[in-house]
Design a protein around this motif. Structure first.
Motif, PDB file in Angstrom:
ATOM      1  N   GLU A  38      -6.928   1.459 -11.884  1.00 43.36           N
ATOM      2  CA  GLU A  38      -5.992   2.580 -11.859  1.00 43.36           C
ATOM      3  C   GLU A  38      -6.261   3.570 -10.728  1.00 43.36           C
ATOM      4  OE1 GLU A  38      -3.936   6.144 -12.323  1.00 43.36           O
ATOM      5  OE2 GLU A  38      -6.092   6.061 -12.701  1.00 43.36           O
ATOM      6  N   PRO A  39      -7.519   3.929 -10.435  1.00 45.80           N
ATOM      7  CA  PRO A  39      -7.730   4.853  -9.307  1.00 45.80           C
ATOM      8  C   PRO A  39      -7.213   4.275  -7.980  1.00 45.80           C
ATOM      9  CG  PRO A  39      -9.711   4.720 -10.649  1.00 45.80           C
ATOM     10  CD  PRO A  39      -8.777   3.655 -11.140  1.00 45.80           C
ATOM     11  N   THR A  40      -7.332   2.964  -7.823  1.00 49.82           N
ATOM     12  CA  THR A  40      -6.856   2.318  -6.598  1.00 49.82           C
ATOM     13  C   THR A  40      -5.335   2.329  -6.551  1.00 49.82           C
ATOM     14  OG1 THR A  40      -8.819   0.914  -6.578  1.00 49.82           O
ATOM     15  CG2 THR A  40      -6.963   0.205  -5.214  1.00 49.82           C
ATOM     16  N   VAL A  41      -4.696   2.034  -7.672  1.00 44.66           N
ATOM     17  CA  VAL A  41      -3.229   2.082  -7.738  1.00 44.66           C
ATOM     18  C   VAL A  41      -2.750   3.496  -7.406  1.00 44.66           C
ATOM     19  CG1 VAL A  41      -1.206   1.904  -9.256  1.00 44.66           C
ATOM     20  CG2 VAL A  41      -3.001   0.181  -9.372  1.00 44.66           C
ATOM     21  N   ALA A  42      -3.394   4.507  -7.979  1.00 45.34           N
ATOM     22  CA  ALA A  42      -3.004   5.897  -7.718  1.00 45.34           C
ATOM     23  C   ALA A  42      -3.152   6.236  -6.235  1.00 45.34           C
ATOM     24  CB  ALA A  42      -3.837   6.844  -8.575  1.00 45.34           C
ATOM     25  N   LYS A  43      -4.249   5.796  -5.628  1.00 48.70           N
ATOM     26  CA  LYS A  43      -4.484   6.053  -4.202  1.00 48.70           C
ATOM     27  C   LYS A  43      -3.418   5.379  -3.347  1.00 48.70           C
ATOM     28  CE  LYS A  43      -7.960   5.366  -0.608  1.00 48.70           C
ATOM     29  NZ  LYS A  43      -9.355   4.970  -0.335  1.00 48.70           N
ATOM     30  N   VAL A  44      -3.125   4.120  -3.635  1.00 46.57           N
ATOM     31  CA  VAL A  44      -2.126   3.367  -2.873  1.00 46.57           C
ATOM     32  C   VAL A  44      -0.753   4.015  -3.014  1.00 46.57           C
ATOM     33  CG1 VAL A  44      -0.863   1.176  -2.848  1.00 46.57           C
ATOM     34  CG2 VAL A  44      -3.352   1.165  -2.846  1.00 46.57           C
ATOM     35  N   LEU A  45      -0.368   4.373  -4.228  1.00 39.23           N
ATOM     36  CA  LEU A  45       0.947   4.969  -4.456  1.00 39.23           C
ATOM     37  C   LEU A  45       1.076   6.318  -3.755  1.00 39.23           C
ATOM     38  CD1 LEU A  45       1.557   4.046  -8.196  1.00 39.23           C
ATOM     39  CD2 LEU A  45       2.686   3.075  -6.183  1.00 39.23           C
ATOM     40  N   LYS A  46      -0.004   7.076  -3.723  1.00 42.22           N
ATOM     41  CA  LYS A  46       0.027   8.366  -3.028  1.00 42.22           C
ATOM     42  C   LYS A  46       0.274   8.163  -1.526  1.00 42.22           C
ATOM     43  CE  LYS A  46      -2.510  12.649  -2.494  1.00 42.22           C
ATOM     44  NZ  LYS A  46      -3.703  13.417  -2.828  1.00 42.22           N
ATOM     45  N   ILE A  47      -0.418   7.178  -0.943  1.00 42.41           N
ATOM     46  CA  ILE A  47      -0.214   6.868   0.480  1.00 42.41           C
ATOM     47  C   ILE A  47       1.224   6.413   0.719  1.00 42.41           C
ATOM     48  CG2 ILE A  47      -0.848   5.301   2.359  1.00 42.41           C
ATOM     49  CD1 ILE A  47      -3.704   5.244   1.089  1.00 42.41           C
ATOM     50  N   LEU A  48       1.702   5.504  -0.139  1.00 44.21           N
ATOM     51  CA  LEU A  48       3.062   4.975   0.014  1.00 44.21           C
ATOM     52  C   LEU A  48       4.120   6.064  -0.162  1.00 44.21           C
ATOM     53  CD1 LEU A  48       2.597   1.598  -1.878  1.00 44.21           C
ATOM     54  CD2 LEU A  48       2.759   1.924   0.603  1.00 44.21           C
ATOM     55  N   ALA A  49       3.830   7.049  -1.008  1.00 41.73           N
ATOM     56  CA  ALA A  49       4.764   8.168  -1.196  1.00 41.73           C
ATOM     57  C   ALA A  49       4.823   9.037   0.061  1.00 41.73           C
ATOM     58  CB  ALA A  49       4.358   8.999  -2.410  1.00 41.73           C
ATOM     59  N   THR A  50       3.672   9.274   0.692  1.00 41.06           N
ATOM     60  CA  THR A  50       3.679  10.093   1.908  1.00 41.06           C
ATOM     61  C   THR A  50       4.409   9.380   3.047  1.00 41.06           C
ATOM     62  OG1 THR A  50       1.544   9.279   2.706  1.00 41.06           O
ATOM     63  CG2 THR A  50       1.510  11.251   1.326  1.00 41.06           C
ATOM     64  N   ALA A  60       6.453  15.063 -17.599  1.00 44.77           N
ATOM     65  CA  ALA A  60       6.145  14.174 -18.716  1.00 44.77           C
ATOM     66  C   ALA A  60       6.731  12.779 -18.517  1.00 44.77           C
ATOM     67  CB  ALA A  60       6.659  14.781 -20.014  1.00 44.77           C
ATOM     68  N   ARG A  61       7.844  12.694 -17.867  1.00 45.46           N
ATOM     69  CA  ARG A  61       8.478  11.399 -17.595  1.00 45.46           C
ATOM     70  C   ARG A  61       8.309  11.011 -16.132  1.00 45.46           C
ATOM     71  NH1 ARG A  61      13.663  11.447 -21.536  1.00 45.46           N
ATOM     72  NH2 ARG A  61      12.426  10.645 -23.266  1.00 45.46           N
ATOM     73  N   GLY A  62       7.208  11.472 -15.561  1.00 44.55           N
ATOM     74  CA  GLY A  62       6.957  11.243 -14.149  1.00 44.55           C
ATOM     75  C   GLY A  62       6.392   9.871 -13.855  1.00 44.55           C
ATOM     76  N   GLY A  63       6.285   9.601 -12.586  1.00 44.52           N
ATOM     77  CA  GLY A  63       5.758   8.321 -12.131  1.00 44.52           C
ATOM     78  C   GLY A  63       6.299   8.009 -10.745  1.00 44.52           C
ATOM     79  N   TYR A  64       6.400   6.733 -10.454  1.00 36.36           N
ATOM     80  CA  TYR A  64       6.823   6.283  -9.135  1.00 36.36           C
ATOM     81  C   TYR A  64       7.945   5.259  -9.258  1.00 36.36           C
ATOM     82  CZ  TYR A  64       2.518   8.392  -7.416  1.00 36.36           C
ATOM     83  OH  TYR A  64       1.520   9.275  -7.103  1.00 36.36           O
ATOM     84  N   ARG A  65       8.735   5.194  -8.200  1.00 35.58           N
ATOM     85  CA  ARG A  65       9.752   4.153  -8.060  1.00 35.58           C
ATOM     86  C   ARG A  65       9.922   3.872  -6.579  1.00 35.58           C
ATOM     87  NH1 ARG A  65      15.016   4.977 -10.507  1.00 35.58           N
ATOM     88  NH2 ARG A  65      13.905   6.090 -12.081  1.00 35.58           N
ATOM     89  N   LEU A  66      10.486   2.712  -6.282  1.00 39.82           N
ATOM     90  CA  LEU A  66      10.716   2.359  -4.882  1.00 39.82           C
ATOM     91  C   LEU A  66      11.745   3.301  -4.260  1.00 39.82           C
ATOM     92  CD1 LEU A  66      11.008  -1.541  -5.015  1.00 39.82           C
ATOM     93  CD2 LEU A  66       9.029  -0.183  -4.322  1.00 39.82           C
ATOM     94  N   ALA A  67      11.532   3.660  -3.024  1.00 42.54           N
ATOM     95  CA  ALA A  67      12.505   4.476  -2.296  1.00 42.54           C
ATOM     96  C   ALA A  67      13.625   3.603  -1.746  1.00 42.54           C
ATOM     97  CB  ALA A  67      11.823   5.235  -1.159  1.00 42.54           C
TER      98      ALA A  67
END
Length: 153
Positions: A38-50, A60-67
């Protein structure tokens, strides 16, 4: 040897899995479904979001989705988002090289690098998901690797 970083590999896996989901997905859910810590997924998603590859939603209903759909995201885009520019040698695209005056190959690697970059730009994440990379590249297939001992005469 040219080798992608583990983070880039994880990013491709996470993005393909994210592309299979309609709803916003959290990093713990993505971690469980991919087997990536999970820490790796969080790190990767943060980079991909930037880099604008995924979007994040707080709350509460947060998370990620493809842009963008998987069909619009190339492997080259993911590699460059995680690892930076695709560059086989330091002298590619006019970069600094200590051996430029004695090497004699200055600029020749640019064509090789461009061919690799173009090939990676032609492969979309949807191809990875659908196992159609070979079809996209004109029937190319990965070389078979012998398994176990090989008999010799």
């Amino acid at each position: 040897m040219l080798k992608l970083s583990k983070l880039t590999d994880y990013a491709v896996v996470a993005l393909v899995r994210l592309g299979q989901k309609e709803e916003v997905t959290t990093s713990p859910v993505l971690s469980r479904s991919t087997g990536i810590p999970e820490p790796t997924v969080a790190k990767v998603l943060k980079i991909l979001a930037t880099q604008g590859i995924v979007t994040s939603q707080r709350g509460a209903r947060g998370g990620y989705r493809l842009a963008h759909p998987l069909e619009e995201i190339s492997i080259a885009t993911v590699i460059e988002a995680i690892d930076g520019p695709i560059s086989l040698t330091t002298c590619v695209d006019g970069g600094d090289c200590d051996a430029r005056s004695t090497c004699g190959l200055g600029g020749e690697w640019d064509m090789v690098n461009a061919a690799i970059r173009n090939a990676l730009s032609a492969i979309m994440l949807a191809d990875m998901k659908n196992h159609t990379v070979g079809a996209r590249l004109g029937g190319l297939h990965a070389p078979s690797v012998p398994r176990g001992p090989v008999a010799t005469a």
